[in-house]
Motif scaffolding. Structure first.
Motif, PDB file in Angstrom:
ATOM      1  N   UNK A   1      -9.516  11.945 -30.236  1.00 36.38           N
ATOM      2  CA  UNK A   1      -8.896  10.738 -29.674  1.00 36.38           C
ATOM      3  C   UNK A   1      -9.910   9.701 -29.199  1.00 36.38           C
ATOM      4  N   UNK A   2     -11.152  10.107 -28.987  1.00 35.92           N
ATOM      5  CA  UNK A   2     -12.159   9.183 -28.460  1.00 35.92           C
ATOM      6  C   UNK A   2     -12.379   7.965 -29.359  1.00 35.92           C
ATOM      7  N   UNK A   3     -12.193   8.119 -30.650  1.00 32.91           N
ATOM      8  CA  UNK A   3     -12.397   6.975 -31.543  1.00 32.91           C
ATOM      9  C   UNK A   3     -11.253   5.963 -31.455  1.00 32.91           C
ATOM     10  N   UNK A   4     -10.226   6.279 -30.678  1.00 28.65           N
ATOM     11  CA  UNK A   4      -9.062   5.397 -30.539  1.00 28.65           C
ATOM     12  C   UNK A   4      -9.001   4.719 -29.174  1.00 28.65           C
ATOM     13  N   UNK A   5     -10.058   4.895 -28.374  1.00 25.35           N
ATOM     14  CA  UNK A   5     -10.115   4.261 -27.059  1.00 25.35           C
ATOM     15  C   UNK A   5     -11.446   3.522 -26.915  1.00 25.35           C
ATOM     16  N   UNK A   6     -11.534   2.654 -25.910  1.00 33.60           N
ATOM     17  CA  UNK A   6     -12.761   1.923 -25.615  1.00 33.60           C
ATOM     18  C   UNK A   6     -13.626   2.716 -24.643  1.00 33.60           C
ATOM     19  N   UNK A   7     -14.880   2.297 -24.503  1.00 31.79           N
ATOM     20  CA  UNK A   7     -15.826   2.983 -23.613  1.00 31.79           C
ATOM     21  C   UNK A   7     -15.400   2.959 -22.154  1.00 31.79           C
ATOM     22  N   UNK A   8     -14.622   1.974 -21.741  1.00 37.84           N
ATOM     23  CA  UNK A   8     -14.219   1.894 -20.334  1.00 37.84           C
ATOM     24  C   UNK A   8     -12.853   2.547 -20.067  1.00 37.84           C
ATOM     25  N   UNK A   9     -12.251   3.151 -21.072  1.00 38.15           N
ATOM     26  CA  UNK A   9     -10.963   3.817 -20.906  1.00 38.15           C
ATOM     27  C   UNK A   9     -11.151   5.233 -20.364  1.00 38.15           C
ATOM     28  N   UNK A  10     -10.074   5.804 -19.861  1.00 36.60           N
ATOM     29  CA  UNK A  10     -10.090   7.162 -19.334  1.00 36.60           C
ATOM     30  C   UNK A  10      -9.128   8.025 -20.136  1.00 36.60           C
ATOM     31  N   UNK A  11      -9.562   9.255 -20.418  1.00 35.09           N
ATOM     32  CA  UNK A  11      -8.777  10.178 -21.231  1.00 35.09           C
ATOM     33  C   UNK A  11      -8.902  11.564 -20.632  1.00 35.09           C
ATOM     34  N   UNK A  12      -7.782  12.239 -20.463  1.00 33.37           N
ATOM     35  CA  UNK A  12      -7.743  13.582 -19.910  1.00 33.37           C
ATOM     36  C   UNK A  12      -6.977  14.484 -20.872  1.00 33.37           C
ATOM     37  N   UNK A  13      -7.557  15.628 -21.220  1.00 37.35           N
ATOM     38  CA  UNK A  13      -6.881  16.639 -22.032  1.00 37.35           C
ATOM     39  C   UNK A  13      -7.017  17.960 -21.287  1.00 37.35           C
ATOM     40  N   UNK A  14      -5.883  18.569 -20.936  1.00 37.27           N
ATOM     41  CA  UNK A  14      -5.875  19.780 -20.128  1.00 37.27           C
ATOM     42  C   UNK A  14      -4.945  20.802 -20.768  1.00 37.27           C
ATOM     43  N   UNK A  15      -5.439  22.028 -20.918  1.00 44.28           N
ATOM     44  CA  UNK A  15      -4.582  23.123 -21.394  1.00 44.28           C
ATOM     45  C   UNK A  15      -3.661  23.534 -20.255  1.00 44.28           C
ATOM     46  N   UNK A  16      -2.366  23.644 -20.544  1.00 43.08           N
ATOM     47  CA  UNK A  16      -1.382  23.980 -19.520  1.00 43.08           C
ATOM     48  C   UNK A  16      -1.199  25.490 -19.417  1.00 43.08           C
ATOM     49  N   UNK A  17      -0.855  25.943 -18.235  1.00 48.13           N
ATOM     50  CA  UNK A  17      -0.744  27.374 -17.963  1.00 48.13           C
ATOM     51  C   UNK A  17       0.615  27.958 -18.307  1.00 48.13           C
ATOM     52  N   UNK A  18       1.616  27.127 -18.460  1.00 51.22           N
ATOM     53  CA  UNK A  18       2.950  27.633 -18.730  1.00 51.22           C
ATOM     54  C   UNK A  18       3.893  27.483 -17.554  1.00 51.22           C
ATOM     55  N   UNK A  19       3.375  27.185 -16.383  1.00 52.74           N
ATOM     56  CA  UNK A  19       4.214  26.969 -15.214  1.00 52.74           C
ATOM     57  C   UNK A  19       4.317  25.474 -14.966  1.00 52.74           C
ATOM     58  N   UNK A  20       5.506  25.007 -14.615  1.00 47.41           N
ATOM     59  CA  UNK A  20       5.678  23.592 -14.331  1.00 47.41           C
ATOM     60  C   UNK A  20       6.919  23.346 -13.496  1.00 47.41           C
ATOM     61  N   UNK A  21       6.970  22.196 -12.904  1.00 49.13           N
ATOM     62  CA  UNK A  21       8.129  21.768 -12.134  1.00 49.13           C
ATOM     63  C   UNK A  21       8.280  20.274 -12.343  1.00 49.13           C
TER      64      UNK A  21
END
Length: 90
Positions: free
Chosen positions: A54-74
């Protein structure tokens, strides 16, 4: 398949989200998008590989977070379909 949360802030005024959104949709046919800059996808990839893709689709000053989820959510406030997707895929 693992489940990942993708979040982003595109900081440049007038930023075009379409390119990034298309790239996220290409990562997996199984995705959820009910919040402006937040996606949940199913993928066999790693968080680093998704970020790198995804980095090639954003600018240098943008923020991107990718996190593996554990399976628990609310959550609250989503439609029945959105809630069902989350229950089925987390």
């Amino acid at each position: 398949m693992k489940t990942y949360l993708i979040g982003y802030d595109l900081n440049k005024k007038g930023q075009d989200y379409a390119d990034l959104i298309d790239a996220i949709k290409l990562l997996s046919p199984t995705w959820w998008h009910n919040l402006d800059s937040t996606w949940v996808i199913k993928s066999d990839s790693t968080a680093s590989a998704i970020r790198d893709n995804l980095m090639s689709h954003i600018d240098d000053n943008d923020e991107l977070l990718v996190v593996k989820l554990s399976g628990e959510g609310a959550w609250t406030g989503f439609s029945d379909n959105a809630s069902k997707w989350l229950k089925d895929n987390l």
